[in-house]
Design an enzyme around this catalytic site. Structure first.
Site, short mmCIF file in Angstrom:
data_model
loop_
_atom_site.label_atom_id
_atom_site.label_comp_id
_atom_site.label_asym_id
_atom_site.label_seq_id
_atom_site.Cartn_x
_atom_site.Cartn_y
_atom_site.Cartn_z
N LYS A 26 -3.10 -0.60 0.17
CA LYS A 26 -2.14 -0.88 -0.90
C LYS A 26 -2.12 0.30 -1.88
O LYS A 26 -1.06 0.75 -2.31
CB LYS A 26 -2.51 -2.14 -1.66
N ASP A 84 0.03 -8.88 -5.17
CA ASP A 84 -0.35 -9.98 -4.29
C ASP A 84 0.75 -10.12 -3.26
O ASP A 84 1.93 -10.15 -3.61
CB ASP A 84 -0.58 -11.28 -5.06
N PHE A 165 -1.31 -1.51 8.00
CA PHE A 165 -2.49 -2.38 7.98
C PHE A 165 -2.06 -3.83 8.17
O PHE A 165 -0.86 -4.12 8.30
CB PHE A 165 -3.28 -2.22 6.67
N GLY A 166 -3.02 -4.71 8.16
CA GLY A 166 -2.74 -6.15 8.18
C GLY A 166 -1.85 -6.58 9.33
O GLY A 166 -2.11 -6.26 10.50
N ASP A 168 1.12 -5.62 10.04
CA ASP A 168 2.17 -4.65 10.40
C ASP A 168 2.47 -4.58 11.90
O ASP A 168 3.63 -4.51 12.29
CB ASP A 168 1.80 -3.24 9.88
N LYS A 188 7.94 3.27 5.67
CA LYS A 188 7.52 1.95 5.17
C LYS A 188 7.88 1.82 3.70
O LYS A 188 8.31 0.77 3.24
CB LYS A 188 6.00 1.74 5.40
N HIS A 193 8.44 -4.81 1.67
CA HIS A 193 8.36 -5.74 0.54
C HIS A 193 7.70 -5.06 -0.66
O HIS A 193 8.16 -5.19 -1.79
CB HIS A 193 7.57 -6.96 0.99
P1 IMP Z 1 -3.92 -10.10 -0.98
O1 IMP Z 1 -2.63 -9.70 -1.61
O2 IMP Z 1 -5.03 -9.20 -1.34
O3 IMP Z 1 -4.22 -11.54 -1.16
O4 IMP Z 1 -3.80 -9.89 0.59
C1 IMP Z 1 -2.63 -9.62 1.18
C2 IMP Z 1 -2.77 -9.79 2.70
O5 IMP Z 1 -1.45 -9.95 3.22
C3 IMP Z 1 -3.32 -8.54 3.36
O6 IMP Z 1 -4.71 -8.63 3.56
C4 IMP Z 1 -2.57 -8.53 4.68
O7 IMP Z 1 -3.18 -9.36 5.61
C5 IMP Z 1 -1.22 -9.11 4.30
N1 IMP Z 1 -0.29 -8.05 3.88
C6 IMP Z 1 0.16 -7.78 2.63
N2 IMP Z 1 0.96 -6.71 2.63
C7 IMP Z 1 0.98 -6.28 3.88
C8 IMP Z 1 1.63 -5.16 4.50
O8 IMP Z 1 2.30 -4.33 3.88
N3 IMP Z 1 1.45 -5.05 5.81
C9 IMP Z 1 0.70 -5.93 6.56
N4 IMP Z 1 0.05 -6.95 6.02
C10 IMP Z 1 0.21 -7.13 4.70
#
Ligand code: IMP
Length: 210
Positions: A26, A84, A165-166, A168, A188, A193
């Site tokens: 992030k 978030d 990440f996550g 994606d 990206k 978002h």
């Molecule tokens: P938090 O905002 O720290 O509660 O966690 C957000 C979670 O949502 C991340 O750990 C990812 O699993 C998912 N996430 C949020 N933004 C993205 C993104 O840009 N790409 C992929 N997964 C995302």
């Protein structure tokens, strides 16, 4: 010299903003997106000594983002920006939603969570999903502003792409013909978002039409 009296930059020096997140991905995306905001300097949470841990127990993205930004702004006496975000899958009733980071339990990593979603989506034709991001800017005078961004897409049948990440690799954007993990950071940051929310956050910081 470093002061904010209102939420809008008024041409007084460089404003320090703490990024209230430990998520390195992030931080990279936020810094890349806001690189042209020359009057602001964004610092990682690790630049604070013993920052308080924030428990994300809200049932909305905004509540969690607000808690993170407020806590860090109160603690540091500086402006704080939090993020978030998460994935909402239509056929799963909006899950994993605010629980995106911990979906499936603490034992799972990103790849494990992606496999879990793909298993839950097996045999389901309705694959629409969206990413949501809420950015909150909290200021030392107790004021705050939220900015939301979304990105519409579909859950793939298998993971694709090695960037980001996550979730994606399992999030396909029909308009681009690629998954989010097949986009460069610049791409990206034109479509995600987070990019949408950060665009609005930049307007809040600089004032409209800047
Ligand atoms: P938090 O905002 O720290 O509660 O966690 C957000 C979670 O949502 C991340 O750990 C990812 O699993 C998912 N996430 C949020 N933004 C993205 C993104 O840009 N790409 C992929 N997964 C995302």
């Amino acid at each position: 010299m470093y002061q904010i009296n209102s939420i809008i930059y008024k041409g007084k020096g460089i404003v320090k903003v703490i990024l209230a997140t430990n998520n390195k991905n992030k931080i990279i995306e936020i810094r890349n997106k806001l690189i042209d905001l020359h009057h602001f300097e964004f610092f990682p949470l690790s630049s604070l000594k013993n920052p308080p841990e924030v428990i994300e127990d809200g049932d909305t993205f905004e509540k969690n983002a607000l808690k993170k930004a407020m806590t860090i702004s109160d603690y540091s006496g500086m402006a704080a920006m939090s993020d978030d975000s998460g994935l909402e899958v239509r056929a799963l009733g909006g899950k994993p939603g605010v629980y995106s980071a911990r979906y499936g339990g603490e034992g799972l990593d990103d790849a494990g969570r992606n496999s879990l979603i793909l298993r839950e989506m097996r045999g389901i034709e309705e694959r629409r999903a969206r990413f949501v991001c809420v950015i909150v800017l909290a200021f030392p005078d107790g004021t705050w502003k939220a900015a939301e961004g979304t990105c519409e897409g579909e859950i793939t049948r298998e993971p694709r792409g090695g960037m980001g990440f996550g979730y994606d690799p399992i999030f396909y954007i029909p308009a681009l013909g690629k998954t989010m993990a097949e986009l460069t950071i610049e791409e990206k940051n034109r479509h995600s978002h987070r990019a949408m929310a950060l665009g609005k956050a930049a307007e809040i910081l600089m004032g409209p039409g800047h």
